[in-house]
Design a protein around this motif. Structure first.
Motif, PDB file in Angstrom:
ATOM      1  N   GLY A  10      50.762   9.957   7.743  1.00  0.00           N
ATOM      2  CA  GLY A  10      51.926  10.806   7.470  1.00  0.00           C
ATOM      3  C   GLY A  10      51.449  12.008   6.668  1.00  0.00           C
ATOM      4  N   ILE A  11      51.794  13.217   7.136  1.00  0.00           N
ATOM      5  CA  ILE A  11      51.171  14.406   6.526  1.00  0.00           C
ATOM      6  C   ILE A  11      51.536  14.573   5.058  1.00  0.00           C
ATOM      7  CG2 ILE A  11      52.939  15.989   7.424  1.00  0.00           C
ATOM      8  CD1 ILE A  11      50.525  18.032   7.787  1.00  0.00           C
ATOM      9  N   GLU A  12      52.804  14.275   4.695  1.00  0.00           N
ATOM     10  CA  GLU A  12      53.172  14.458   3.280  1.00  0.00           C
ATOM     11  C   GLU A  12      52.489  13.437   2.394  1.00  0.00           C
ATOM     12  OE1 GLU A  12      57.056  15.551   1.973  1.00  0.00           O
ATOM     13  OE2 GLU A  12      57.691  16.040   4.013  1.00  0.00           O
ATOM     14  N   LYS A  13      52.393  12.207   2.877  1.00  0.00           N
ATOM     15  CA  LYS A  13      51.709  11.169   2.104  1.00  0.00           C
ATOM     16  C   LYS A  13      50.228  11.529   1.951  1.00  0.00           C
ATOM     17  CE  LYS A  13      50.961   6.211   1.882  1.00  0.00           C
ATOM     18  NZ  LYS A  13      50.808   5.003   2.718  1.00  0.00           N
ATOM     19  N   MET A  14      49.669  12.105   3.000  1.00  0.00           N
ATOM     20  CA  MET A  14      48.257  12.486   2.948  1.00  0.00           C
ATOM     21  C   MET A  14      48.037  13.630   1.963  1.00  0.00           C
ATOM     22  SD  MET A  14      45.778  12.847   6.183  1.00  0.00           S
ATOM     23  CE  MET A  14      44.081  13.407   6.067  1.00  0.00           C
ATOM     24  N   LEU A  15      48.956  14.613   1.966  1.00  0.00           N
ATOM     25  CA  LEU A  15      48.839  15.736   1.023  1.00  0.00           C
ATOM     26  C   LEU A  15      48.952  15.241  -0.420  1.00  0.00           C
ATOM     27  CD1 LEU A  15      50.981  18.290   3.059  1.00  0.00           C
ATOM     28  CD2 LEU A  15      48.603  18.683   2.342  1.00  0.00           C
ATOM     29  N   THR A  16      49.866  14.313  -0.663  1.00  0.00           N
ATOM     30  CA  THR A  16      50.020  13.740  -2.006  1.00  0.00           C
ATOM     31  C   THR A  16      48.774  12.946  -2.389  1.00  0.00           C
ATOM     32  OG1 THR A  16      52.365  13.530  -1.497  1.00  0.00           O
ATOM     33  CG2 THR A  16      51.577  12.392  -3.460  1.00  0.00           C
ATOM     34  N   GLY A  17      48.277  12.172  -1.443  1.00  0.00           N
ATOM     35  CA  GLY A  17      47.071  11.381  -1.697  1.00  0.00           C
ATOM     36  C   GLY A  17      45.873  12.270  -1.996  1.00  0.00           C
TER      37      GLY A  17
END
Lengths: 350, 350
Positions: free
Chosen positions: B28-35
């Motif tokens: 998931g792109i948002e989860k990846m950006l947060t990670g």
């Protein structure tokens, strides 16, 4: 099936270890060694054209990881190489390497390849190229001192490039000598297993040292070396690692790849910083003399230089088209609209 | 079938562009950006531990090829990246990139990955991490000036990391704005297309500039910038390329990644070499203050630093196990007996 077939511009040919070995057999190892020597000679002959960036080293307590970049203005290459002497006790390689070639005009990579096998080949090809120019006329016998991973490549390159007939093997570990002799059997060289360094040098016009000692070692002492030989010193290749007694260096005419690097890593780290040396590329172009007398001792203080890797990368790039010895890797993003990278990612939604 | 199945030590996981996009969707792109922002924060917090080698650049008339290495003593990473502005007119990318992570203890590579998509993600994650610490409290609106390849990643990272609600797009090229608005549709942001830079900044507490101008440009003039905003300046990232009027820099408190690099490549190349700046990692560790008043203008003069790539490589290494988003490459030679490389090559005879 790829989700989105990338354009051919985004694909980078990759040569794995398996494919490198297949390529060696497809071309033939002696033909490949000769070809590599030709590519190296061509690049040494245009030495001044190269961007000779020093290697970028990252040191730790247990080893080093280095990037060795160079460019001739048309292609850009670098090699990743590590050196971890402790690795062997864990069943790993001391040195592993891979390399990349890119197009200077676009910055796009054009080749990614293993370089452990390739480095062994280019090191041997370089030694043979240098020996061809510096060894006494008619040299056909070599003492091979240190029978590790490089020894068979060195022997075969000397056969292919300058017509070596006999190799006289010696190693402090008899098992290494037996391994090298076994590997060289049936390849057209007269192979002699010797019981001492002195014995290996009997009748040899070329003396190659390639031992793995990490500390300052004296594999060759002064009294072992007679007049008129060519010494090919491979093993002294990092700070603190040398193989030759300083007195031999004093008696020899020393030829190097790149003095700035060799003075730190080579045999000549034992000498004064202004000890005279000749850059081998100048011998190739005629700018400096090579061997000038039968009695002279010539010494190639080899440490391995980025341009040799560059030549090897060029050779592989030129020899894989039309073969099945590579795999196309989708290494580069290639959106239809360069400004629309995000759209490319979005359209890859499963 | 491989001729010789290499041991798993000799295999290096490779993430292609296709697999990177699959991984983005899987996580998931948002989860990846947060990670990614979390990994970057963790590495910035231990900033002093890193070996901060300057990037090694090879320049030509038409572009540059750079290697950006770094190490935290346990892992070693580098990124290959080119910059060729003329590429777009030939249908190629201006910037392509790939990266490698290796184990410092053995020198063995442990990850090879595309980094064009990954760099876009880490750049956006870095901007959002910095904005989270420096933007005024409750900031929920961003002006996005320059609607090229970075713009959607920036917008979505600000949403994921600091809760951005509205993005106000502007670009000198209306088609770029339309593309960005189209890509951001349905992703949970209120997207406003604006007709001027001034209009895009109405009600915005965060102003992101990311334009592609190569020459010294003035995307933001002094009178456009009111009190209390956070400026996220992405586009000024190489010598000769800036976006902000010097007067804005004078009025701002400036935060940078690595001053030695930013003074050459960032907006502050316009200022005296001793112009005061704060290193952002010191804000994270509490060693230096971040925003200290509502009226202060904070400016992140972003140029992109090797540690951010390192964090991104670590993130990918940790998130591919158990997925099918990578391919094992036979990149390293792994003979049973390290001294018997030649024997390994010989045994590969077809």
């Amino acid at each position: 099936m790829p989700i989105l077939a990338p354009s051919d511009k985004a694909l980078v040919p990759f040569v794995s270890v398996e494919n490198m070995m297949r390529l060696v057999h497809r071309i033939g190892i002696e033909k490949m060694l000769t070809g590599l020597a030709d590519y190296i000679a061509a690049d040494f002959a245009r030495w001044e054209l190269f961007d000779k960036t020093p290697r970028v080293a990252s040191h730790s307590d247990v080893g080093v990881i280095e990037l060795m970049p160079t460019s001739d203005g048309e292609a850009y290459g670098f090699k990743y190489v590590n050196g971890h002497p402790k690795n062997t006790k864990d069943g790993l390689q001391t040195v592993t390497a891979f390399g990349l070639l890119a197009d200077v005009d676009t910055g796009y990579p054009v080749l990614l390849t293993e370089m452990t096998v390739l480095t062994a080949l280019r090191t041997a090809a370089t030694s043979a190229l240098v020996a061809k120019h510096l060894a006494p006329k008619g040299a056909d016998t070599m003492a091979m001192i240190g029978n590790g991973a490089q020894s068979e490549f060195q022997s075969l390159a000397m056969k292919a490039v300058l017509g070596l007939k006999t190799v006289r093997l010696w190693d402090i570990d008899k098992a290494a000598t037996r391994k090298a002799a076994r590997n060289l059997k049936g390849l057209g060289l007269n192979v002699v297993e010797c019981d001492s360094a002195e014995e290996s040098m009997e009748g040899a016009q070329i003396i190659t040292t390639c031992t793995a000692d990490k500390q300052y070692a004296t594999i060759l002492t002064d009294n072992m070396i007679g007049e008129g030989v060519h010494i090919n010193a491979i093993g002294g290749d990092c700070p603190g690692k040398t193989e030759l007694a300083p007195a031999i260096l004093t008696r020899s005419d020393i030829f190097v790849e790149y003095p700035e690097q060799t003075r730190i890593e080579g045999e000549i780290q034992q000498m004064e910083p202004d000890h005279p040396v000749t850059e081998f590329w100048q011998v190739l172009t005629g700018a400096a003399p090579g061997r000038t007398s039968d009695r002279q001792i010539t010494l190639f203080d080899s440490v391995g230089f980025a341009i040799e890797d560059f030549s090897a990368l060029r050779y592989i790039r030129d020899h894989i088209p039309g073969t099945d010895c590579f795999l196309d890797l989708d290494l580069l993003a290639d959106p239809d609209d360069p400004r629309d990278l995000f759209g490319m990612v979005q359209r890859a939604t499963p």
